[in-house]
Design an enzyme around this catalytic site. Sequence first.
Site, short mmCIF file in Angstrom:
data_model
loop_
_atom_site.label_atom_id
_atom_site.label_comp_id
_atom_site.label_asym_id
_atom_site.label_seq_id
_atom_site.Cartn_x
_atom_site.Cartn_y
_atom_site.Cartn_z
N ASN A 91 0.75 -1.21 -0.10
CA ASN A 91 0.19 -0.16 -0.01
C ASN A 91 0.83 1.31 -0.17
O ASN A 91 1.61 1.65 1.02
CB ASN A 91 -0.78 -0.04 1.28
CG ASN A 91 -1.45 1.36 1.39
OD1 ASN A 91 -1.76 2.04 0.61
ND2 ASN A 91 -2.20 1.44 2.48
N LYS A 118 0.09 4.25 -0.10
CA LYS A 118 -0.54 5.53 0.02
C LYS A 118 -0.49 6.76 -0.67
O LYS A 118 -0.38 6.47 -1.89
CB LYS A 118 -0.22 5.80 1.64
CG LYS A 118 -0.03 4.51 2.63
CD LYS A 118 0.12 4.83 3.96
CE LYS A 118 0.12 3.44 4.76
NZ LYS A 118 0.34 3.52 6.20
N HIS A 137 -9.39 1.13 5.49
CA HIS A 137 -8.05 1.31 6.02
C HIS A 137 -8.59 2.46 7.26
O HIS A 137 -9.02 3.32 7.15
CB HIS A 137 -7.09 1.95 5.09
CG HIS A 137 -5.93 2.08 5.50
ND1 HIS A 137 -5.38 2.81 6.38
CD2 HIS A 137 -4.78 1.08 5.05
CE1 HIS A 137 -4.10 2.48 6.69
NE2 HIS A 137 -3.64 1.40 5.83
N GLU A 193 -6.60 4.74 8.27
CA GLU A 193 -6.22 6.15 7.81
C GLU A 193 -7.64 6.94 7.18
O GLU A 193 -8.07 7.92 7.35
CB GLU A 193 -5.07 6.38 6.87
CG GLU A 193 -3.82 6.23 7.62
CD GLU A 193 -2.74 5.66 6.93
OE1 GLU A 193 -2.65 5.56 5.66
OE2 GLU A 193 -1.62 4.96 7.35
N GLU A 245 -5.07 -5.16 10.88
CA GLU A 245 -3.92 -4.01 11.18
C GLU A 245 -4.34 -3.25 12.43
O GLU A 245 -5.20 -2.37 12.36
CB GLU A 245 -4.15 -3.12 9.88
CG GLU A 245 -3.93 -3.74 8.66
CD GLU A 245 -3.29 -2.84 7.33
OE1 GLU A 245 -2.37 -2.66 7.08
OE2 GLU A 245 -4.17 -1.71 7.27
N GLY A 299 2.53 2.46 10.56
CA GLY A 299 3.63 3.24 10.44
C GLY A 299 4.18 3.86 11.52
O GLY A 299 4.95 5.04 11.76
N SER A 341 3.64 -1.97 10.53
CA SER A 341 5.02 -1.95 10.46
C SER A 341 6.00 -3.45 10.07
O SER A 341 6.70 -3.81 10.68
CB SER A 341 5.36 -1.44 11.78
OG SER A 341 5.00 -0.12 11.86
C1 PEP Z 1 -0.66 0.09 6.02
O1 PEP Z 1 -0.85 1.20 5.80
O2 PEP Z 1 -1.55 -0.57 5.82
C2 PEP Z 1 0.31 -0.34 6.77
C3 PEP Z 1 0.48 -1.47 7.47
O3 PEP Z 1 1.60 0.59 6.93
P1 PEP Z 1 3.06 0.34 7.52
O4 PEP Z 1 3.38 -1.04 7.20
O5 PEP Z 1 3.95 1.63 7.15
O6 PEP Z 1 2.74 0.21 9.09
#
Ligand code: PEP
Length: 257
Positions: A18, A20, A103, A105, A172, A178, A213
């Site tokens: 992803n 973003k 998601h 975000e 998640e 992040g 992460s």
């Molecule tokens: C995500 O945005 O779905 C995500 C898991 O980001 P990151 O790997 O940067 O934590």
Amino acid sequence: MKRTAKFTSHKRHLIAGNWKMNGLLGDAQQFIADLADNPAPDHVEVALMPPFTLLHPMAESLREKDVRLGAQSVYFEKNGAFTGSISAIMLRDVGCHYVILGHSERRDIIGESNNIVHSKLDAAWETGLEPILCIGEHQQERENGKTNAVLSEQLSVLAKARSDAPLTVAYEPVWAIGTGLTATPEQVTETHAFIHDELARMGHDCRVLYGGSVKPDNAAALMACPGVEGALVGGASLQATSFNQIIQAAGNVAKGE
Ligand code: PEP
């Protein structure tokens, strides 16, 4: 209550990147060229979710490659006066297989509710897109013992869905996205078992990814947790080298190495 996973995976694991709101045309071409140097292991499927602006050029570049394309969001209406929005049929038209929905975000920054996620799921399925439904709890919710309640509420959008509808779920934990923090293998195992149970209760048997992460140095341990069938990767998917290391780690785990 601790859950014991009684889970056997039958599905090809998915490593999905992803991007973003990152990536320009030049970056995309270079990334695809670098990724092509390291083909994915047979039992791992790879997908990329770049920003909307890169979908068309990347679809062209990925035409002969075994990498699927997805979008990071979609609007639930088909067409019309919805300035700034992109519909599911437009995503199919440009070559998308997947669309990320729910998601954190989008839930937290854009204010996307479960009802909206529900409408978007229907729009995706009507058009033949496979949703990657993201669910996850905030730190405070985990600390207050609310994780399972939050996940059940987010999964409730699937209650009336056909059990054969194409679907991937991504767990998640919001506090791990992040931040460099990751859930422990015990937390991942226990939570994935709960999610698989909830899905089974609603008649769904789909792949469940972990996200938050995921990096080259923790990918193998996370992918080895029972009930984990791949990863949704944010930051580490922006560089072909780190993304490829995660793909290879998932391949080794899926092969049982
Ligand atoms: C995500 O945005 O779905 C995500 C898991 O980001 P990151 O790997 O940067 O934590």
